[in-house]
Each structure stands twice: as C-alpha cells, then as structure tokens.
Scaffold this active site. Structure first.
Site, mmCIF file in Angstrom:
data_model
loop_
_atom_site.group_PDB
_atom_site.id
_atom_site.type_symbol
_atom_site.label_atom_id
_atom_site.label_comp_id
_atom_site.label_asym_id
_atom_site.label_seq_id
_atom_site.Cartn_x
_atom_site.Cartn_y
_atom_site.Cartn_z
ATOM 1 N N SER A 101 123.550 -29.219 74.635
ATOM 2 C CA SER A 101 122.632 -30.166 73.997
ATOM 3 C C SER A 101 121.738 -30.813 75.036
ATOM 4 O O SER A 101 122.189 -31.173 76.117
ATOM 5 C CB SER A 101 123.421 -31.272 73.311
ATOM 6 O OG SER A 101 124.241 -30.732 72.331
ATOM 7 N N CYS B 201 119.332 -29.528 76.776
ATOM 8 C CA CYS B 201 119.010 -28.710 77.950
ATOM 9 C C CYS B 201 117.906 -27.699 77.676
ATOM 10 O O CYS B 201 117.715 -26.762 78.444
ATOM 11 C CB CYS B 201 120.257 -28.011 78.468
ATOM 12 S SG CYS B 201 121.443 -29.164 79.164
ATOM 13 N N GLY C 148 106.056 -24.579 79.653
ATOM 14 C CA GLY C 148 105.190 -23.395 79.600
ATOM 15 C C GLY C 148 105.327 -22.521 80.836
ATOM 16 O O GLY C 148 105.166 -21.298 80.773
ATOM 17 N N HIS D 9 125.397 -21.884 69.513
ATOM 18 C CA HIS D 9 124.501 -23.010 69.769
ATOM 19 C C HIS D 9 123.296 -22.439 70.516
ATOM 20 O O HIS D 9 123.209 -22.559 71.741
ATOM 21 C CB HIS D 9 125.272 -24.022 70.639
ATOM 22 C CG HIS D 9 124.655 -25.376 70.695
ATOM 23 N ND1 HIS D 9 124.804 -26.198 71.782
ATOM 24 C CD2 HIS D 9 123.899 -26.061 69.811
ATOM 25 C CE1 HIS D 9 124.168 -27.335 71.555
ATOM 26 N NE2 HIS D 9 123.624 -27.278 70.371
ATOM 27 N N LYS E 156 116.858 -25.952 74.411
ATOM 28 C CA LYS E 156 116.797 -24.883 73.405
ATOM 29 C C LYS E 156 115.512 -24.993 72.569
ATOM 30 O O LYS E 156 114.766 -24.027 72.452
ATOM 31 C CB LYS E 156 118.010 -24.951 72.463
ATOM 32 C CG LYS E 156 119.314 -24.546 73.123
ATOM 33 C CD LYS E 156 120.485 -24.652 72.168
ATOM 34 C CE LYS E 156 120.704 -26.067 71.655
ATOM 35 N NZ LYS E 156 120.975 -27.065 72.711
ATOM 36 N N ARG F 7 114.241 -38.945 68.432
ATOM 37 C CA ARG F 7 114.312 -37.579 67.903
ATOM 38 C C ARG F 7 113.192 -37.322 66.918
ATOM 39 O O ARG F 7 112.493 -38.239 66.484
ATOM 40 C CB ARG F 7 115.650 -37.367 67.182
ATOM 41 C CG ARG F 7 116.857 -37.929 67.898
ATOM 42 C CD ARG F 7 118.141 -37.578 67.174
ATOM 43 N NE ARG F 7 118.297 -36.156 67.118
ATOM 44 C CZ ARG F 7 118.843 -35.434 68.088
ATOM 45 N NH1 ARG F 7 119.291 -36.013 69.176
ATOM 46 N NH2 ARG F 7 118.939 -34.126 67.973
ATOM 47 N N ARG G 16 124.891 -39.462 69.678
ATOM 48 C CA ARG G 16 125.858 -38.597 69.020
ATOM 49 C C ARG G 16 127.282 -39.005 69.411
ATOM 50 O O ARG G 16 127.535 -39.480 70.506
ATOM 51 C CB ARG G 16 125.613 -37.155 69.449
ATOM 52 C CG ARG G 16 126.482 -36.184 68.708
ATOM 53 C CD ARG G 16 126.214 -34.780 69.156
ATOM 54 N NE ARG G 16 126.734 -34.530 70.482
ATOM 55 C CZ ARG G 16 126.280 -33.598 71.281
ATOM 56 N NH1 ARG G 16 125.265 -32.868 70.935
ATOM 57 N NH2 ARG G 16 126.824 -33.422 72.457
ATOM 58 N N ASN H 160 107.959 -21.783 82.301
ATOM 59 C CA ASN H 160 109.142 -20.918 82.215
ATOM 60 C C ASN H 160 108.755 -19.497 81.796
ATOM 61 O O ASN H 160 109.553 -18.567 81.934
ATOM 62 C CB ASN H 160 110.166 -21.502 81.237
ATOM 63 C CG ASN H 160 110.723 -22.824 81.748
ATOM 64 O OD1 ASN H 160 110.703 -23.079 82.953
ATOM 65 N ND2 ASN H 160 111.190 -23.662 80.842
HETATM 66 P P1 GDP Z 1 117.957 -28.933 73.126
HETATM 67 O O1 GDP Z 1 118.767 -30.117 72.758
HETATM 68 O O2 GDP Z 1 118.762 -27.924 73.889
HETATM 69 O O3 GDP Z 1 117.181 -28.322 72.009
HETATM 70 O O4 GDP Z 1 116.899 -29.434 74.221
HETATM 71 P P2 GDP Z 1 115.369 -29.869 74.059
HETATM 72 O O5 GDP Z 1 114.469 -28.693 74.045
HETATM 73 O O6 GDP Z 1 115.258 -30.844 72.948
HETATM 74 O O7 GDP Z 1 115.173 -30.600 75.456
HETATM 75 C C1 GDP Z 1 116.077 -31.572 75.907
HETATM 76 C C2 GDP Z 1 115.556 -32.259 77.125
HETATM 77 O O8 GDP Z 1 115.338 -31.317 78.164
HETATM 78 C C3 GDP Z 1 114.236 -32.963 76.900
HETATM 79 O O9 GDP Z 1 114.243 -34.171 77.630
HETATM 80 C C4 GDP Z 1 113.243 -32.002 77.479
HETATM 81 O O10 GDP Z 1 112.117 -32.658 77.907
HETATM 82 C C5 GDP Z 1 114.019 -31.396 78.630
HETATM 83 N N1 GDP Z 1 113.536 -30.037 78.939
HETATM 84 C C6 GDP Z 1 113.481 -28.981 78.109
HETATM 85 N N2 GDP Z 1 112.953 -27.895 78.736
HETATM 86 C C7 GDP Z 1 112.679 -28.286 79.997
HETATM 87 C C8 GDP Z 1 112.125 -27.641 81.148
HETATM 88 O O11 GDP Z 1 111.773 -26.457 81.139
HETATM 89 N N3 GDP Z 1 112.025 -28.401 82.279
HETATM 90 C C9 GDP Z 1 112.416 -29.703 82.313
HETATM 91 N N4 GDP Z 1 112.286 -30.359 83.457
HETATM 92 N N5 GDP Z 1 112.924 -30.354 81.260
HETATM 93 C C10 GDP Z 1 113.056 -29.661 80.123
HETATM 94 MN MN MN Z 2 117.219 -28.836 69.948
#
Ligand code: GDP
Ligand code: MN
Length: 580
Positions: free
Chosen positions: A246, A248, A488, A224, A250, A363, A68, A490
């Site tokens: 991003s 993290c 899971g 977001h 979601k 992605r 990005r 969490n």
């Molecule tokens: P988004 O961009 O906020 O939607 O984030 P994603 O759900 O796509 O996750 C982004 C990154 O964070 C990926 O590499 C996931 O594997 C990692 N991730 C998401 N949830 C967790 C979690 O509970 N624990 C860990 N260690 N990594 C996580």
């Molecule tokens: Mn996402």
C-alpha cells in the site's frame, strides 16, 4: 429468486444489531443519488463547484478515522498455524466473547443496508459474489463506486450459498471499539468503528484474503496488483502487473503518463487482480473492480493526480482542503494558497496554523469509466495475459531501480523477501522497514508460506511464464533527496523491461539478478552519479539484507517451501563469491 442462506444471515445480523430499517440495495442511479443527498444532509459530503468540478464531492471522515486499521485486525482460524507468523490470530471463542457483543443493538435507530456486490464482470465465470451489511451510507457509496452492486450480484449468486459475508457497523466511529475480524473458513468479516475505505468495505479481505486462500482448489490467486497495458513506439502491446505494498505506487503505475515518446500506458486494474493460468499456458489477470481508490500522496500532488483527477468528473476527494470557490485544495497541488481555504476537518486554515490543510492520507475515489486512460480491457471477462510482473517496495537505500529475476523461482523468492518502508499516511509509523511479501502483509489472512507455495506451483503450471522484476522508485541520497524522479519517468525502466521481454536489451548479471547496463535517458539529466547509484549492487549491504531475510523466512518453519530455502542459499553463495 430467493436465497435462503442470504436471507437467514440477514435475519441473524438484524436480530443482533437491531436496526430501525433494512434496505436492500438495487445499485440504481436513484439509490446513489439518495445516498449522496443523505450524506450531504449529514455534512459528511460537500458538493464541489458544479461548473469546474462536475459531479465531484469532498468527503470528511471522522478525524480519528483517517488511517487504515492494521493493528486491530485479527484473523480467526481453528489453528494458530493457519494464519502464520504475519497475522494476529484470535481464537474464534474469543472473537465471539469480546467483539461480537460490540455489534449488539449497534444499529439501533439506523438503517441496515444489504449490499450484494460482484467482483468481476458479470460475463466472467471468475466473478465472485459478496454481500456487505452496513449501517453507513458512506460505505454503501464506496461499494457502489468500487464494485457492481445490486441485482447483477444477486442474479450471479442465484440460490448458491457461496458468497462472502461482511458485517460492518459504524458504531459512532469509536476508537476504542474499532476492530476488523476475519473468518476465512466461513468467508466472513466483521468491521466496527471505522469508515475508512479499506477497513470498512472489506474488499481487500474478501478478494486478497479469501480468493487467495482458495487458490489450490480453484487454481487462481487474488493479488494486491495494478495491471497496465503498455504500448511501445513500435505498436507492440504488453500487459504488466505491479504488485506493491500500500502506498508504493500501484495506482500511479496504472495511471502513468510516459515521458518517452511513442509509449502509451492504459489502466486495466487499479490495485486488485485475479490471476489464473489460461488454457494457452499464459498467466492471465482479471480486474474485479469498477472503481479507482487512490491516495493523494506527495508525488501525486506534484505529478499525475494534480493533472487528471483535478479535471475528472464524479470524483470524491476525502480529507482534502476546500476553497470557498468550491474546488479541492491540497499542499503541493500547484494551486496558490488563498485566504479562504478550509482544512480537511472544515476548520478555517492558514499556512502554519495547524499541520496541513490536507490529511497525509487524503484520498480520492471514482468510477473507473471516468478515468481518461482506462483500457477497454478493464472489464474483459477473461482478463489480459501478463508478460511481466513487477514486485517492489519503498526503499530509500540499497535496492536498485530495477532487478530482473533469474527464474520464476528466484522471482518468487525476491517477492517473498521484499522489504518496504511503511508509506506516509498509513496506520503504522511511517518509514519503518518491514517484510511485506508481495505487498500482501496486511491482507493475506492465511499462512504466507502457503501463498509462496501457490506462486511456485503457478510457475510449474505455466507454459509461458511472465518475467519477474523487482522495482524501487524511492531511492534517496544522504540528504534525503529522491535520486529518481519517478512517475512518468518510470517509462524509462518500463522501456528496459519491455526490451528484455523481447530480448533486445542487455542485462548485467549480478549476485541479486539482472540489472540494466543503461537506460534511455533522453531528455533527463540526473546529475552527479545518481544513475550509477540507482543501478549499483552493494554486496555488503545485500549480505546484511539476506541475513535479515533469513530470519524472516525462519519464522515459517517447516511450512516454508524448499524452493525458497534453495533460492536463499543460492543468493548467499553468489553474494559471498562476489566479496572474494
Ligand atoms: P498505491 O497505494 O500502491 O496505489 O500507491 P499510489 O500510486 O497511490 O502512490 C502512493 C504514494 O507513492 C504516493 O505518495 C505517490 O506520490 C508515491 N509514488 C507513486 N509512484 C511514485 C514514483 O514513481 N516515485 C515517487 N517518488 N513516489 C511515487
Ligand atoms: Mn492505489
């Protein structure tokens, strides 16, 4: 019905970019099929094995365009102060002098697609219309997947001139000519030289930047944020919003399969939500999108995604490896390496030859209706009421697994000062710690201090405020190993938050907020003192954190709402009291 404002704008863009053809998208299945055929003919999409992955494709981006855009995003407003210290400001004349000429004749020989789209259900009075002009069939396909395209949007618009305007041009994806420029005052965006979903569809610019800046007049906020409907073992249903930066978690939050028996999580929104105060005095969240746009990060490779997305229909995987049997492949996905894997650029690949078969920012994109865990409320015209909001970020040290805010104002302070390490696979160097207030850093095109004020104002309007929590799934030990299994698991943290909402669990009061005394750890043994460390408050470390945040808040000068100053001083004095 004709819309003169729209037609004039299309004519203006056409005169400048000189496409060979103009195509108005109707959003039909036939149009979608044509786009896919064309992208296949150009070698940009490749169909996967129809038997094992029905309707699925692999998409290969330009190799220089897998990330990005962040450093080359600019915001044009009359005054520099309107964009605040977290955006790169560009005077409007400068944008017209240096970026607008890049669009000149840039669509020669190509088709300009006019993509009218709707964010939100057509039955919703909160839906927003945008029109994207692009010469990239891939971007049209993205818009089709993520939004409601065509007549539905034009009907909603009618003769109104109130629509967001995106002008996107592929321009051979030239790195040195790659820009995103936003003009919030006229709801206009330009993007050139990139086809990355977040930099080319500009849905974030539209929804998070613009809808956000309308907040005071219209009474809503664009966030977001993923939204999930959680059912607990007693059958209680609550909705929770998760607003993280991003990369993290979601999407992972909204697609979580809970490890605790009796819990169910369903996705209402994947990563954008419109918040507003309902007539009942509660905070309502509405999902504007119809698609899921996710990363295939490390964790997903191990956990969720390897399961459901590997089995789902009609998924487009971007920049993953490809096996000769027509199935997608990525590191850690649980499939053994076979000699016939091609990497994300389509080159023959064996482990060790070059970096990895899948790009770190690999992605997937799919229609939400193809996701098995979708909530029936994902297109509810009024949205869903939120009982809690999780803010959060990626912190390998210091920040506990979960903190409960003492009040709405404290929660807004926590969100405003949240720092996060840049996730791997994003444009910035990964691991860099930075302030990312409410996960909105790259998207909030107006002064972040105004956004804090909107949030504080929202709290005053609410008669039943959702509880605010701050979570961190990313703590590591000294050797870099994750302290918490996440995903899971969490659900154990959710379980505590749900019980707090129902006033059936205790919190330990600490200088930074409420912390669980214990979590339901049935079936999980972390070993050592991991759990203790995850729930510990390091007062010295928090004093340093607060000092860094004090400097961050100073950057907003007089525009920073006094409530946040007050919360900051209160935190400092609680921390100081704890050191004595
Ligand atoms: P988004 O961009 O906020 O939607 O984030 P994603 O759900 O796509 O996750 C982004 C990154 O964070 C990926 O590499 C996931 O594997 C990692 N991730 C998401 N949830 C967790 C979690 O509970 N624990 C860990 N260690 N990594 C996580
Ligand atoms: Mn996402």
């Amino acid at each position: 019905m004709r819309n003169e404002t729209l037609e004039t704008w299309v004519l203006l863009a056409t005169a400048h970019t000189t496409p060979a053809r103009v195509h108005w998208c109707d959003g039909s299945e036939a149009e979608l099929n044509e786009l896919r055929d064309q992208l296949q003919a150009e070698g940009i999409l490749q169909r996967l094995n129809e038997r094992t992955h029905p309707g699925c494709f692999v998409h290969r981006s330009d190799p220089s365009d897998a990330l990005r855009l962040e450093q080359r995003r600019f915001v044009c407003t009359p005054r520099r102060d309107d964009v605040g210290p977290t955006n790169q400001w560009l005077p409007e004349e400068e944008a017209y002098r240096s970026v607008w000429p890049l669009f000149a004749k840039a669509m020669s020989g190509r088709t300009l697609y006019v993509v009218p789209y709707l964010l939100g259900s057509p039955r919703s009075k909160f839906a927003q219309v945008g029109v994207q002009l692009t010469d990239s069939p891939w971007v049209v396909l993205l818009m089709h997947t993520l939004t409601r395209v065509g007549h539905v949007a034009l009907e909603h618009l009618g003769r109104s001139s109130d629509f967001a305007r995106g002008l996107h041009c592929l321009d051979s994806c030239r790195l040195e000519r790659r820009f995103v420029v936003e003009f919030p005052a006229t709801q206009t965006w330009w993007s050139i030289g990139t086809a990355h979903p977040e930099s080319s569809t500009m849905l974030e610019s539209h929804f998070l930047g613009l809808v956000g800046s309308l907040a005071p007049e219209e009474g809503y906020l664009g966030e977001h944020m993923a939204v999930a409907r959680i059912t607990d073992p007693a059958g209680l249903e609550l909705c929770i919003g998760a607003a993280f930066p991003s990369g993290c978690g979601k999407t992972s939050f909204a697609t979580l399969s809970p490890c605790l028996p009796g819990y169910r999580v369903e996705m209402v929104a994947d990563g954008m939500a419109l918040l507003r105060v309902g007539d009942d005095g509660r905070l309502w969240a509405l999902n504007p999108a119809v698609g899921i746009n996710g990363m295939i990060g490390d964790g997903q490779r191990r956990e969720g995604l390897s399961g459901w997305a590997q089995r789902a229909r009609n998924v487009i995987f971007t920049n993953v490896g490809l096996c000769s049997d027509g199935s997608p492949w990525w590191e850690g996905g649980g499939k053994p390496y076979r000699p016939e894997v091609r990497d994300w650029r389509g080159r023959a690949w064996t482990p060790g030859t070059h970096a990895a078969a899948a790009h770190p920012n690999a992605r997937f994109i799919m229609a939400a209706r193809d996701f098995p865990g979708l909530s029936t409320d994902f297109d509810a015209p009024d949205g869903v009421p939120l009982s809690a909001i999780f803010f959060g970020g990626r912190r390998s040290t210091l920040v506990p697994l979960i903190i409960e805010a003492n009040s709405w104002e404290h929660g807004v302070y926590m969100a405003a000062t949240s720092r996060s390490e840049v996730a791997p696979g994003l444009g910035e160097p990964s691991g860099v710690l930075r302030n990312d207030p409410m996960g909105m850093l790259p998207f909030c095109s107006y002064n972040m201090a105004d956004r804090f004020r909107h949030w504080l104002g929202l709290g005053r309007q609410l008669r039943r405020r959702p509880r605010i929590f701050h979570v961190n799934w990313f703590r590591r030990d000294e050797s870099g190993r994750l302290l918490w299994p996440g995903f899971g698991h969490n659900a154990r943290v959710l379980d505590w938050a749900l019980k707090r909402i129902q006033r059936s669990a205790d919190a330990q009061s600490t200088p930074i907020g409420g912390i669980p005394r214990s979590l339901d750890m049935t079936g999980l043994s972390l070993g050592g003192d991991a759990l203790e460390r995850l729930l510990q408050v390091d007062v010295g470390g928090w004093l340093r954190e607060a000092a860094a945040n004090g400097i961050f808040l100073e950057r907003f000068g007089k525009r920073l709402p006094p409530d946040l100053h007050r919360e900051h001083r209160a935190l400092l004095s609680r921390l100081q009291a704890a050191t004595n």
